[in-house]
Design a protein around this motif. Structure first.
Motif, short mmCIF file in Angstrom:
data_model
loop_
_atom_site.label_atom_id
_atom_site.label_comp_id
_atom_site.label_asym_id
_atom_site.label_seq_id
_atom_site.Cartn_x
_atom_site.Cartn_y
_atom_site.Cartn_z
N ILE A 163 69.01 26.61 99.56
CA ILE A 163 68.27 25.51 98.93
C ILE A 163 68.24 25.72 97.42
O ILE A 163 67.91 26.80 96.93
CB ILE A 163 66.84 25.43 99.50
N GLU A 178 73.15 28.03 104.59
CA GLU A 178 72.64 27.03 103.64
C GLU A 178 71.72 27.70 102.62
O GLU A 178 70.95 28.61 102.96
CB GLU A 178 71.89 25.94 104.38
N THR A 198 69.31 27.80 107.10
CA THR A 198 68.86 28.17 105.75
C THR A 198 68.73 29.68 105.64
O THR A 198 68.00 30.33 106.40
CB THR A 198 67.51 27.52 105.42
N VAL A 205 67.58 19.90 96.48
CA VAL A 205 66.29 19.22 96.56
C VAL A 205 65.89 18.85 95.13
O VAL A 205 65.64 19.74 94.31
CB VAL A 205 65.22 20.11 97.19
N VAL A 249 72.17 23.19 99.33
CA VAL A 249 71.38 22.04 99.77
C VAL A 249 70.45 21.68 98.62
O VAL A 249 69.55 22.45 98.27
CB VAL A 249 70.58 22.38 101.04
N ARG A 302 59.49 17.84 100.35
CA ARG A 302 60.95 17.72 100.43
C ARG A 302 61.61 19.08 100.58
O ARG A 302 62.62 19.22 101.28
CB ARG A 302 61.50 17.00 99.20
N ALA A 326 63.93 20.37 103.87
CA ALA A 326 65.32 20.81 103.68
C ALA A 326 65.66 22.05 104.48
O ALA A 326 66.83 22.38 104.65
CB ALA A 326 65.58 21.04 102.19
#
Length: 391
Positions: free
Chosen positions: A116, A114, A166, A139, A137, A157, A161
């Motif tokens: 972000i 993942e 990640t 945000v 992912v 947030r 996540a």
């Protein structure tokens, strides 16, 4: 004939920048959309390239980059941000920042990892993540409202996540398209979030030298704990008005640089020899980048004050060569429709901010905002303002 091809990027079409720039050309519009200057670089820099060609710098240079250039990159970063990157093992010259982004992502993101992404974001991030088999992912940044006339990062947030999957976090400051920069408390929050994790950071800092109101730029490498996990990427194209040269670089700890270079050597191997030599000499004079904030502040303020005389509601930019403006007093159309109408009917081209979201057609990505590029000659900005004031 082979008629069926399985696309690795089935949802990707022509970028908004290509679309709007073509429309600008087709309709003979003033192009304040795509982020490139309409003025030339310093003639001294151009002459240095010519000299480098004449003195034999026309063959493959060393794969990581010209020694003088890497040395001066290292010195600059240490002087400005207090972090020393070893020029031999931690600095790599790349084919623009985009190649550095792609090489970094391919080097460290594995299928199922993942990544972000703060949204809105530059359009190359997500395709690069998907090509590496990663999962973006998203945000969202908090958009402007009546209380805060700018975008903000919601670090709570961001922290929420992060999962065991990640691998990487994409951070772009000064931020395109919103123009926001990081404050000390932002770096505090980021340090807390990634502490005791294996999350790597990609810092897209291509606008590092374009920060306004006499404020210093807080690079991620100003914090040792962040520098230890960060790929720091910047761009000579943005700094020296040479976007077409496609010259950038990446600084990272030696273990991360080793992986980056494995990809870099097979992606492009190395980049333009005479331009590397020229940039190495040119950037030795710190004034070539230290004067950039005032140079662009003048252009920013000219456009900002001009837009205040129109029905646009401009938002002051903290950095980059972009600013946003709210057009809700002019039209209720969605951002892309408004940008197309403005190009076709009024001959001024802008970029809809919705284009920087994963789903531009969704109402959630439409905030009645368009992005202006002020990296233009004053007469270009004047021509655009003369049109916009009559809307």
């Amino acid at each position: 004939m082979i008629t069926r091809i399985s696309s690795k990027l089935p949802a990707v079409g022509t970028t908004i920048f290509t679309v709007m720039s073509k429309m600008a050309a087709d309709f003979k519009a003033i192009n304040l959309g795509q982020g490139f200057p309409d003025f030339e670089p310093d003639p001294k820099l151009v002459e240095l390239v010519t000299q480098a060609m004449k003195t034999g710098h026309n063959q493959y240079p060393y794969m990581p980059g010209d020694q003088v250039l890497r040395s001066n990159i290292s010195k600059k970063v240490e002087t400005l941000y207090g972090h020393r990157y070893d020029e031999n093992t931690e600095v790599t010259v790349t084919s623009g920042a985009t190649e550095a982004l792609m090489a970094t992502i391919i080097a460290v993101v594995n299928p199922g990892d993942e990544v972000i992404v703060l949204e809105p974001c530059y359009d190359s991030y997500v395709p690069a993540i998907r090509l590496a088999g990663g999962i973006p992912v998203f945000v969202p940044l908090t958009p402007p409202d009546q209380e805060n006339n700018t975008y903000r990062v919601d670090w709570d947030r961001v922290g929420e996540a992060i999962t065991p999957k990640t691998r990487l976090m994409m951070l772009n400051f000064p931020h395109n398209p919103t123009g926001i920069t990081l404050k000390s408390e932002d770096l505090d929050a980021l340090e807390t979030i990634v502490n005791n994790t294996e999350v790597l950071l990609l810092a897209d800092e291509v606008y590092e030298h374009i920060v306004f109101d006499a404020k210093p730029f807080l690079s991620l490498c100003t914090r040792p704990a962040l520098a230890a996990r960060t790929f720091l990427i910047s761009s000579f194209g943005k700094t020296y008005h040479t976007t077409g040269w496609k010259m950038g670089y990446c600084c990272a700890p030696a273990n991360l640089t080793t992986e980056l270079r494995k990809v870099h050597q097979f992606m492009v191997f190395t980049v333009s020899s005479p331009m590397q030599v020229a940039l190495g000499i040119y950037m030795a004079d710190a004034s070539t980048y230290l004067t950039l904030p005032s140079f662009y502040q003048e252009k920013h303020d000219f456009l900002y004050e001009g837009l205040k005389q129109t029905r646009f509601k401009p938002i002051r930019s903290q950095g980059t060569f972009f600013l946003l403006a709210d057009y809700s007093a002019i039209s209720k159309e969605k951002e892309l429709d408004f940008a197309k109408w403005l190009t076709q009917e009024k001959k001024v081209t802008l970029i809809p901010v919705s284009a920087f979201y994963r789903s531009p057609e969704e109402d959630a990505s439409n905030h009645n905002l368009v992005r202006f590029c002020f990296a233009k000659k004053e007469e270009t900005l004047e021509q655009a303002l003369s049109v916009l004031k009559h809307l």
